[in-house]
Design an enzyme around this catalytic site. Structure first.
Site, PDB file in Angstrom:
ATOM      1  N   GLN A  18       0.808  -1.214   0.000  1.00 35.42           N
ATOM      2  CA  GLN A  18       0.000   0.000   0.000  1.00 35.42           C
ATOM      3  C   GLN A  18       0.848   1.273   0.000  1.00 35.42           C
ATOM      4  O   GLN A  18       0.488   2.263  -0.654  1.00 35.42           O
ATOM      5  CB  GLN A  18      -1.005  -0.003   1.144  1.00 35.42           C
ATOM      6  CG  GLN A  18      -0.439  -0.117   2.536  1.00 35.42           C
ATOM      7  CD  GLN A  18      -1.544  -0.210   3.596  1.00 35.42           C
ATOM      8  OE1 GLN A  18      -2.730  -0.326   3.313  1.00 35.42           O
ATOM      9  NE2 GLN A  18      -1.138  -0.165   4.859  1.00 35.42           N
ATOM     10  N   ASP A  41      13.677  -9.390  -3.137  1.00 43.84           N
ATOM     11  CA  ASP A  41      13.091 -10.167  -2.041  1.00 43.84           C
ATOM     12  C   ASP A  41      14.105 -10.232  -0.908  1.00 43.84           C
ATOM     13  O   ASP A  41      15.228 -10.712  -1.091  1.00 43.84           O
ATOM     14  CB  ASP A  41      12.751 -11.576  -2.539  1.00 43.84           C
ATOM     15  CG  ASP A  41      11.959 -12.393  -1.523  1.00 43.84           C
ATOM     16  OD1 ASP A  41      11.883 -11.971  -0.363  1.00 43.84           O
ATOM     17  OD2 ASP A  41      11.447 -13.455  -1.904  1.00 43.84           O
ATOM     18  N   ALA A  65       8.415  -4.408   4.286  1.00 39.67           N
ATOM     19  CA  ALA A  65       8.510  -4.818   5.689  1.00 39.67           C
ATOM     20  C   ALA A  65       7.649  -6.047   5.930  1.00 39.67           C
ATOM     21  O   ALA A  65       6.731  -6.350   5.158  1.00 39.67           O
ATOM     22  CB  ALA A  65       8.059  -3.694   6.623  1.00 39.67           C
ATOM     23  N   TYR A  66       7.965  -6.733   6.996  1.00 33.14           N
ATOM     24  CA  TYR A  66       7.109  -7.803   7.519  1.00 33.14           C
ATOM     25  C   TYR A  66       6.232  -7.143   8.571  1.00 33.14           C
ATOM     26  O   TYR A  66       6.725  -6.679   9.601  1.00 33.14           O
ATOM     27  CB  TYR A  66       7.970  -8.903   8.125  1.00 33.14           C
ATOM     28  CG  TYR A  66       7.211 -10.137   8.575  1.00 33.14           C
ATOM     29  CD1 TYR A  66       7.352 -11.336   7.895  1.00 33.14           C
ATOM     30  CD2 TYR A  66       6.385 -10.111   9.697  1.00 33.14           C
ATOM     31  CE1 TYR A  66       6.686 -12.480   8.300  1.00 33.14           C
ATOM     32  CE2 TYR A  66       5.695 -11.240  10.111  1.00 33.14           C
ATOM     33  CZ  TYR A  66       5.857 -12.435   9.405  1.00 33.14           C
ATOM     34  OH  TYR A  66       5.176 -13.568   9.810  1.00 33.14           O
ATOM     35  N   THR A 106       8.190   2.120  12.519  1.00 37.21           N
ATOM     36  CA  THR A 106       6.880   1.970  13.150  1.00 37.21           C
ATOM     37  C   THR A 106       6.822   2.519  14.573  1.00 37.21           C
ATOM     38  O   THR A 106       7.855   2.593  15.262  1.00 37.21           O
ATOM     39  CB  THR A 106       6.505   0.479  13.192  1.00 37.21           C
ATOM     40  OG1 THR A 106       5.257   0.295  13.873  1.00 37.21           O
ATOM     41  CG2 THR A 106       7.555  -0.328  13.924  1.00 37.21           C
ATOM     42  N   TYR A 130       7.853  -8.251  16.081  1.00 34.62           N
ATOM     43  CA  TYR A 130       7.704  -7.236  15.045  1.00 34.62           C
ATOM     44  C   TYR A 130       8.393  -5.939  15.452  1.00 34.62           C
ATOM     45  O   TYR A 130       9.240  -5.400  14.720  1.00 34.62           O
ATOM     46  CB  TYR A 130       6.223  -6.988  14.760  1.00 34.62           C
ATOM     47  CG  TYR A 130       5.972  -5.752  13.926  1.00 34.62           C
ATOM     48  CD1 TYR A 130       6.369  -5.703  12.596  1.00 34.62           C
ATOM     49  CD2 TYR A 130       5.347  -4.631  14.476  1.00 34.62           C
ATOM     50  CE1 TYR A 130       6.155  -4.560  11.826  1.00 34.62           C
ATOM     51  CE2 TYR A 130       5.129  -3.490  13.713  1.00 34.62           C
ATOM     52  CZ  TYR A 130       5.536  -3.458  12.390  1.00 34.62           C
ATOM     53  OH  TYR A 130       5.330  -2.331  11.642  1.00 34.62           O
ATOM     54  N   LYS A 134      11.893  -4.322  13.855  1.00 30.95           N
ATOM     55  CA  LYS A 134      11.876  -3.001  13.223  1.00 30.95           C
ATOM     56  C   LYS A 134      12.872  -2.058  13.918  1.00 30.95           C
ATOM     57  O   LYS A 134      13.553  -1.263  13.256  1.00 30.95           O
ATOM     58  CB  LYS A 134      10.474  -2.409  13.264  1.00 30.95           C
ATOM     59  CG  LYS A 134       9.472  -3.101  12.355  1.00 30.95           C
ATOM     60  CD  LYS A 134       9.806  -2.934  10.885  1.00 30.95           C
ATOM     61  CE  LYS A 134       9.555  -1.531  10.388  1.00 30.95           C
ATOM     62  NZ  LYS A 134       9.852  -1.394   8.922  1.00 30.95           N
TER      63      LYS A 134
END
Length: 307
Positions: A18, A41, A65-66, A106, A130, A134
């Protein structure tokens, strides 16, 4: 490696995600090159540098990002590859080539217990894999690339993809009663607004020599704040303009909706540094939400289909 030609494209990672999509839509004359799987990748680190060597970007924006917060707990290696190892590899190439890097992070690097909006110098304390991955990615980027800008953002959504706003609209097609957490607050951020801010920074970088004061951490989120319940209620207020009958949105507590990872109860971000350094402030979240709902209903005007 020599410094890459300043006329090279702006390389955007994240494929059709997005934020990467919003960057492409907002490019307005900038030469952007989006890359994603299978060509780019983070699970194939050996392919990252050769692709960068071929494309010779003048600026790299890492929007990959994951982001599956709960799944990261049982898929930790993949989360660390995407959120730490991959950005570290990008930063290494950018450092060697003398290319600026804008890396997106994040609000989940914080535990949400401060009780006030976070500034960039506040101590971090992620609550799960997560957030930890990050945070490690931020550190790797800033330690490796001399020309690096890290933008922490929050509650990102768009009229396409997987996000909270579209989840709410899709849920309304199935039920007339929703339960939404009301004791977690943050700053909703449309991907389009974040993309516009990133590209404003990109234009400043390309228009003049790199300024030493640019390097570092910034917070970049929608202006204002609300709860998940407040955001859901606002979504349905806007959707009512298109004939959607609002459901009952019941406020619940975090304890009523347990998840594998504890979410920050208050992850509001203070974005004053971004405004002071680059002259950029993201729009108020409430007015931006209306625009995103307009686009979402333009894409899928009927309520029974997947938006």
């Amino acid at each position: 490696m020599s410094v890459t030609d300043a006329t090279g494209p702006i390389l955007v990672t994240g494929g059709t995600g997005q934020l990467a999509s919003a960057l492409a839509e907002a490019a307005d004359g900038l030469k952007l090159l989006r890359v994603g799987r299978p060509d780019f990748d983070f699970d194939r680190p050996d392919a990252i540098h050769p692709l960068l060597d071929r494309t010779r970007p003048s600026l790299v924006i890492n929007a990959a990002a994951y982001t599956a917060v709960d799944r990261a707990e049982t898929d930790a290696l993949a989360a660390w590859r995407a959120n730490h190892d991959g950005p570290a590899a990008l930063a290494a190439w950018c450092a060697a080539a003398g290319v600026p890097l804008i890396h997106v992070s994040t609000d989940y690097v914080f535990d949400g217990l401060k009780g006030a909006p976070y500034v960039e110098t506040d101590p971090t304390h992620p609550c799960g894999v997560y957030g930890a991955s990050k945070l490690a990615g931020e550190a790797a980027v800033l330690a490796t690339a001399a020309r690096a800008i890290v933008l922490r953002t929050s509650w990102v959504y768009a009229p396409r993809g997987r996000n909270f706003v579209l989840t709410m609209l899709n849920a309304r097609a199935k039920t007339d009663r929703l339960r939404v957490v009301a004791d977690q607050i943050g700053c909703p951020t449309p991907a389009g607004d974040l993309a516009a801010a990133i590209l404003q920074i990109a234009r400043q970088i390309r228009a003049q020599p790199w300024q030493e004061g640019w390097n570092g951490l910034y917070h970049a989120a929608g202006t204002g704040w609300t709860s998940w319940h407040g955001l859901a209620s606002a979504v349905f207020e806007e959707a009512a303009r298109y004939g959607m009958v609002p459901p009952t949105v019941e406020p619940i507590t975090t304890a009523d909706w347990p998840t594998p990872v504890r979410r920050p109860p208050d992850s509001r971000l203070d974005c004053a540094k971004l405004a002071a350094t680059f002259g950029i402030s993201l729009p108020p979240w409430r007015s931006s939400l209306a625009k995103v709902i307009d686009i979402a209903f333009d894409i899928s005007p009927t309520t029974g289909t997947k938006l």
